[in-house]
Write a protein that holds these residues in place. Structure first.
Motif, short mmCIF file in Angstrom:
data_model
loop_
_atom_site.label_atom_id
_atom_site.label_comp_id
_atom_site.label_asym_id
_atom_site.label_seq_id
_atom_site.Cartn_x
_atom_site.Cartn_y
_atom_site.Cartn_z
N ASP A 1 45.52 42.58 52.51
CA ASP A 1 46.65 41.93 51.84
C ASP A 1 46.47 40.42 51.76
N GLU A 2 45.95 39.82 52.83
CA GLU A 2 45.75 38.37 52.83
C GLU A 2 44.66 37.97 51.84
N ILE A 3 43.56 38.72 51.79
CA ILE A 3 42.49 38.44 50.83
C ILE A 3 43.01 38.61 49.41
N ASP A 4 43.82 39.64 49.19
CA ASP A 4 44.38 39.87 47.86
C ASP A 4 45.27 38.70 47.44
N ARG A 5 46.09 38.20 48.37
CA ARG A 5 46.95 37.05 48.07
C ARG A 5 46.11 35.83 47.73
N LEU A 6 45.04 35.62 48.49
CA LEU A 6 44.17 34.47 48.23
C LEU A 6 43.45 34.59 46.89
N CYS B 1 34.71 39.13 48.66
CA CYS B 1 35.97 38.71 48.05
C CYS B 1 35.86 38.55 46.54
N ILE B 2 34.63 38.53 46.05
CA ILE B 2 34.42 38.29 44.62
C ILE B 2 34.04 39.60 43.96
N TYR B 3 34.98 40.24 43.36
CA TYR B 3 34.70 41.43 42.58
C TYR B 3 35.47 41.35 41.29
N SER B 4 35.17 42.24 40.40
CA SER B 4 35.58 42.14 39.00
C SER B 4 37.05 41.78 38.80
N LEU B 5 37.26 40.80 37.94
CA LEU B 5 38.59 40.45 37.47
C LEU B 5 38.71 40.91 36.03
N GLY B 6 39.92 40.91 35.52
CA GLY B 6 40.10 41.23 34.11
C GLY B 6 39.66 40.06 33.24
N ASP B 7 39.93 40.15 31.97
CA ASP B 7 39.58 39.10 31.03
C ASP B 7 40.45 37.87 31.30
N ARG C 1 55.50 41.12 48.84
CA ARG C 1 54.72 40.58 47.72
C ARG C 1 54.74 41.53 46.53
N ASN C 2 54.72 40.93 45.33
CA ASN C 2 54.70 41.66 44.05
C ASN C 2 56.03 42.36 43.74
N ALA D 1 52.74 37.22 43.82
CA ALA D 1 51.51 37.83 44.34
C ALA D 1 50.62 36.81 45.03
N TYR D 2 50.80 35.53 44.73
CA TYR D 2 49.86 34.50 45.16
C TYR D 2 50.49 33.40 46.01
N ALA D 3 51.69 33.62 46.54
CA ALA D 3 52.36 32.56 47.30
C ALA D 3 52.91 33.09 48.61
N ASP D 4 53.06 32.18 49.57
CA ASP D 4 53.66 32.54 50.86
C ASP D 4 55.17 32.56 50.77
#
Length: 198
Positions: A9-14, A36-42, A82-83, A97-100
């Protein structure tokens, strides 16, 4: 180290935070392990699916809620994590999704009255904003047009493959493929209908 397929969850948030930062600014450096670096969308699709808010703009509360659902945020007034987002009267709290901290959007009639960052534990306002961009809850977002294009391509491929199985004298495989893909496409269309894809 044994690999774990579950998303941390923490890696996903980051990852969400880094992706949002890359979309907003050009002066960003990201340091991360390979895992931590795997496929993102466009990235173009990701940037186009943003809700821009500012105090004083005309927007109804329900319109914001619909847009949040389109960005794959879920309404949940009980389990607020989150989300998710929740609604209390003229206030919409969004746990990005990206904030504390959470984002609180307050409405006055059909107008955005204020946008604040609030500590989810204490409820204390941490910051106020003159403008804010809400990014999707999921990194694997795509546009309505791209989804419709993919659906048509899958249906064309299905027709060709079913025809090939039938020409090869394999009716069982043709029937099974037809049923399976048709069912999956119905589910995709159902989900698309919920988010405005027809």
């Amino acid at each position: 180290i044994e690999k774990d397929s579950a998303i941390n969850d923490e890696i996903d948030r980051l990852r969400h935070s880094a992706t949002a930062a890359l979309s907003e600014r050009r002066n960003v450096i990201i340091v991360a392990s390979v895992s931590c670096i795997y496929s993102l969308g466009d990235p173009i699709d990701y940037r186009s699916m943003v809700i821009s808010l500012r105090p004083g703009m005309q927007m109804e509360r329900d319109e914001l809620c619909k847009k949040l659902v389109t960005l794959q945020y879920e309404r949940n007034d009980v389990n607020f994590v989150r989300n998710k987002f929740r609604v209390h009267g003229d206030t919409v709290d969004i746990y990005l999704a990206y904030a504390d901290n959470l984002l609180r959007v307050t409405f006055w009639g059909d107008e955005v009255d204020s946008i604040e960052e609030v500590d989810p534990m204490s409820g204390v306002t941490v910051a106020k904003f003159d403008a804010y961009k809400i990014y999707p809850a999921n990194l694997f977002m795509t546009t309505k047009e791209a989804t419709l294009r993919a659906i048509h391509e899958i249906e064309d491929d299905l027709h060709k493959q079913v025809q090939w199985f039938e020409n090869e004298g394999r009716p069982f495989e043709a029937k099974r493929l037809q049923e399976r893909v048709t069912y999956d496409m119905e589910m995709i269309r159902e989900l698309g209908h919920c988010s405005g894809i027809e």
